[in-house]
Design an enzyme around this catalytic site. Structure first.
Site, short mmCIF file in Angstrom:
data_model
loop_
_atom_site.label_atom_id
_atom_site.label_comp_id
_atom_site.label_asym_id
_atom_site.label_seq_id
_atom_site.Cartn_x
_atom_site.Cartn_y
_atom_site.Cartn_z
N CYS A 169 -3.57 -2.01 8.79
CA CYS A 169 -3.84 -1.20 7.59
C CYS A 169 -4.58 0.11 7.87
O CYS A 169 -4.12 1.18 7.48
CB CYS A 169 -4.63 -2.02 6.57
SG CYS A 169 -3.71 -3.41 5.89
N LEU A 225 -20.27 -2.53 10.17
CA LEU A 225 -21.25 -1.74 10.91
C LEU A 225 -21.42 -2.23 12.35
O LEU A 225 -22.35 -1.83 13.03
CB LEU A 225 -22.61 -1.75 10.20
CG LEU A 225 -22.74 -0.84 8.98
CD1 LEU A 225 -24.13 -0.98 8.36
CD2 LEU A 225 -22.47 0.62 9.33
N GLU A 251 -3.36 -4.94 -2.88
CA GLU A 251 -4.01 -6.11 -2.28
C GLU A 251 -5.24 -5.66 -1.49
O GLU A 251 -5.29 -4.56 -0.95
CB GLU A 251 -3.02 -6.85 -1.37
CG GLU A 251 -2.34 -6.00 -0.31
CD GLU A 251 -3.14 -5.85 0.96
OE1 GLU A 251 -4.11 -6.61 1.14
OE2 GLU A 251 -2.80 -4.98 1.77
N GLU A 264 -6.95 -10.04 7.12
CA GLU A 264 -6.27 -10.99 7.97
C GLU A 264 -7.29 -11.95 8.56
O GLU A 264 -8.37 -11.56 8.98
CB GLU A 264 -5.51 -10.26 9.08
CG GLU A 264 -4.30 -9.51 8.56
CD GLU A 264 -3.44 -8.95 9.68
OE1 GLU A 264 -3.39 -9.57 10.76
OE2 GLU A 264 -2.82 -7.90 9.48
N LYS A 269 -6.81 1.79 -3.29
CA LYS A 269 -6.51 1.09 -2.04
C LYS A 269 -6.74 2.00 -0.83
O LYS A 269 -7.39 1.61 0.15
CB LYS A 269 -5.07 0.59 -2.06
CG LYS A 269 -4.56 0.03 -0.74
CD LYS A 269 -5.32 -1.22 -0.32
CE LYS A 269 -4.71 -1.80 0.96
NZ LYS A 269 -5.41 -3.01 1.40
N THR A 310 0.86 -1.18 0.00
CA THR A 310 0.00 0.00 0.00
C THR A 310 0.89 1.23 0.00
O THR A 310 1.63 1.47 0.96
CB THR A 310 -0.92 0.01 1.22
OG1 THR A 310 -1.71 -1.19 1.21
CG2 THR A 310 -1.83 1.22 1.21
#
Length: 439
Positions: A258, A248, A149, A153, A202, A124
């Site tokens: 990330c 949510l 990508e 995970e 991304k 990223t």
């Protein structure tokens, strides 16, 4: 589909999944990593990452002779037709993405890439990194492509082999087609675009997901104020296809490897380019404020004195990883909350089913134990911070018997209040009435 010779630089979550899955698809893959200990373990099919299906894919690739590991980056790329850069881009100074690893590897491979090779940025990275890497390589005969990508995970292998979409950004359409060919066996929509658009896609995706989580957490506060049930509200809005049910569920804030670094990196890019994006800034600030609000809730319930001091108050934390199904602690919201509690003087004992084998050095923050009942000994309250399903099967009667208090703050809305009530424990979730049954 024709098999290709592929090199993957970096064997973290993204790199190892990419290498193992490309080998599974029939390509010949060499994965390189600078850590000799990791390389040696991977050669023996020993995968230290908790990721369902990944050890099996690695073992299959090694046994089939389509997957190998090396510590020699130059040797790995020498015969490769496509080279994937799967390198860490952590949060650097001021929130910007740190591209040191990407730039260092570009310098290492510049003179050994075969003519016509395609270098693929899977890390990223900010907009403009494809151009930056191309400039560092200085090779007119080598194309640089962006192929971000979108792996979760705990579901990385599944996401790689059954993707929602494959995004490829390239100025050279032949290079784009060659990269797309690597995924020919997969049934997924293909988005072919320019490098800048692929790179921004991304960041935009992760920002939007973080925004939904911040929204859900604030919505939970609103539900508490008016006596509404956030589970019913989010089901009601999530069934609208324009909104969708994912991301949510309220919790103790969002985190992971990330979302925090990518939202901060995007905000830095906006600031540097003169683009005002208040929604992005509010998404980040809301997350921090939400975690502080939860800590205040604990202080109000368990604190001592008029100011609700937590000094010397023992608390049990259930879950430290940033989500269930992984052993990853990077930017975990559970750890963020733990730090806030420690700043208030709380004494913390934690249990996490993924951390019993590998014991990270968290001694300055929490006392990590292998048993949930032991974690609750003398605790004024238990805090559920990670949505591990195993926590539903805890012996809550034994927990109640060894606690000094009686409150369970279920910040994942995971547990059944009736089960706890029968043991004498009081349940408090997020955005849900105390009498609510948890599905």
């Amino acid at each position: 589909m024709s098999a290709r010779h592929v090199a993957v630089i970096g064997t973290g979550y993204v790199g190892l999944t990419t290498g193992a899955c490309l080998a599974f698809l029939g390509h010949s893959v060499v994965c390189a990593d600078a850590d000799p200990h990791k390389v040696e373990r991977l050669r023996g099919a020993r995968v230290d990452i908790l990721e369902p299906g990944l050890p099996e894919r690695v073992r299959e690739g090694l046994e089939a002779g389509r997957l190998e590991f090396t510590g020699d980056t130059a040797a790995a790329v020498a015969e490769a037709e496509v080279v994937f850069l799967c390198l860490p881009t952590p949060m650097g100074a001021g929130g910007a993405a740190d591209l040191a690893a990407v730039e260092a590897v570009a310098g290492q491979v510049r003179d050994v890439l075969r003519p016509g090779c395609v270098v693929v940025n899977k890390s990223t990275v900010p907009v403009g990194t494809c151009e930056r890497v191309a400039a560092l390589l200085g090779r007119a005969d080598v194309s640089v492509v962006s192929n971000p990508e979108f792996l979760r995970e705990g579901r990385a292998v599944e996401d790689f082999l059954h993707p929602d979409r494959i995004v490829i950004g390239a100025a050279d359409q032949d290079a784009a087609r060659r990269v797309a060919g690597l995924y020919a066996a997969l049934d997924a929509p293909l988005v072919l675009t320019d490098p800048a658009s692929a790179e921004l896609t991304k960041y935009a995706a992760n920002f939007f997901l973080a925004m939904k989580l911040s929204f859900a957490n604030n919505l939970a506060v609103l539900c508490e104020r008016f006596g509404a049930d956030v589970a019913d509200v989010t089901e009601g809005i999530g069934r609208d296809p324009r909104i969708g049910p994912a991301f949510l569920r309220p919790g103790p804030g969002w985190g992971g490897s990330c979302l925090p670094k990518d939202t901060h990196a995007l905000l830095t890019v906006c600031d540097r380019s003169g683009v005002d994006f208040p929604l992005l800034r509010a998404t980040i600030e809301t997350n921090v404020a939400h975690q502080r609000r939860l800590v205040e809730r604990v202080a109000a319930a368990c604190g001592r004195g008029a100011e609700g001091s937590l000094h010397g108050v023992r608390l049990a934390l259930y879950g430290l990883t940033f989500k269930a199904g992984t052993s990853d602690l990077r930017d975990s919201p559970a750890l963020a909350v733990a730090r806030l509690l420690r700043e208030r003087g709380a004494e913390l004992t934690a249990y996490d089913p993924a951390l019993r084998e590998e014991r990270p050095d968290l001694s300055d923050l929490v006392d990590l134990v292998d048993d949930p009942v032991r974690a609750a000994e003398g605790a004024a309250a238990c805090l559920v911070l990670t949505e591990w399903p195993q926590l539903r099967d805890v012996d809550w009667a034994a927990v109640a018997a060894c606690m000094s208090g009686h409150e369970v703050h279920d910040w994942r809305n995971l547990l059944d209040p009736d089960v706890l009530a029968r043991t004498g424990l009081s349940w408090r979730g997020i955005g849900r009435p105390a009498a609510a049954r948890v599905a």
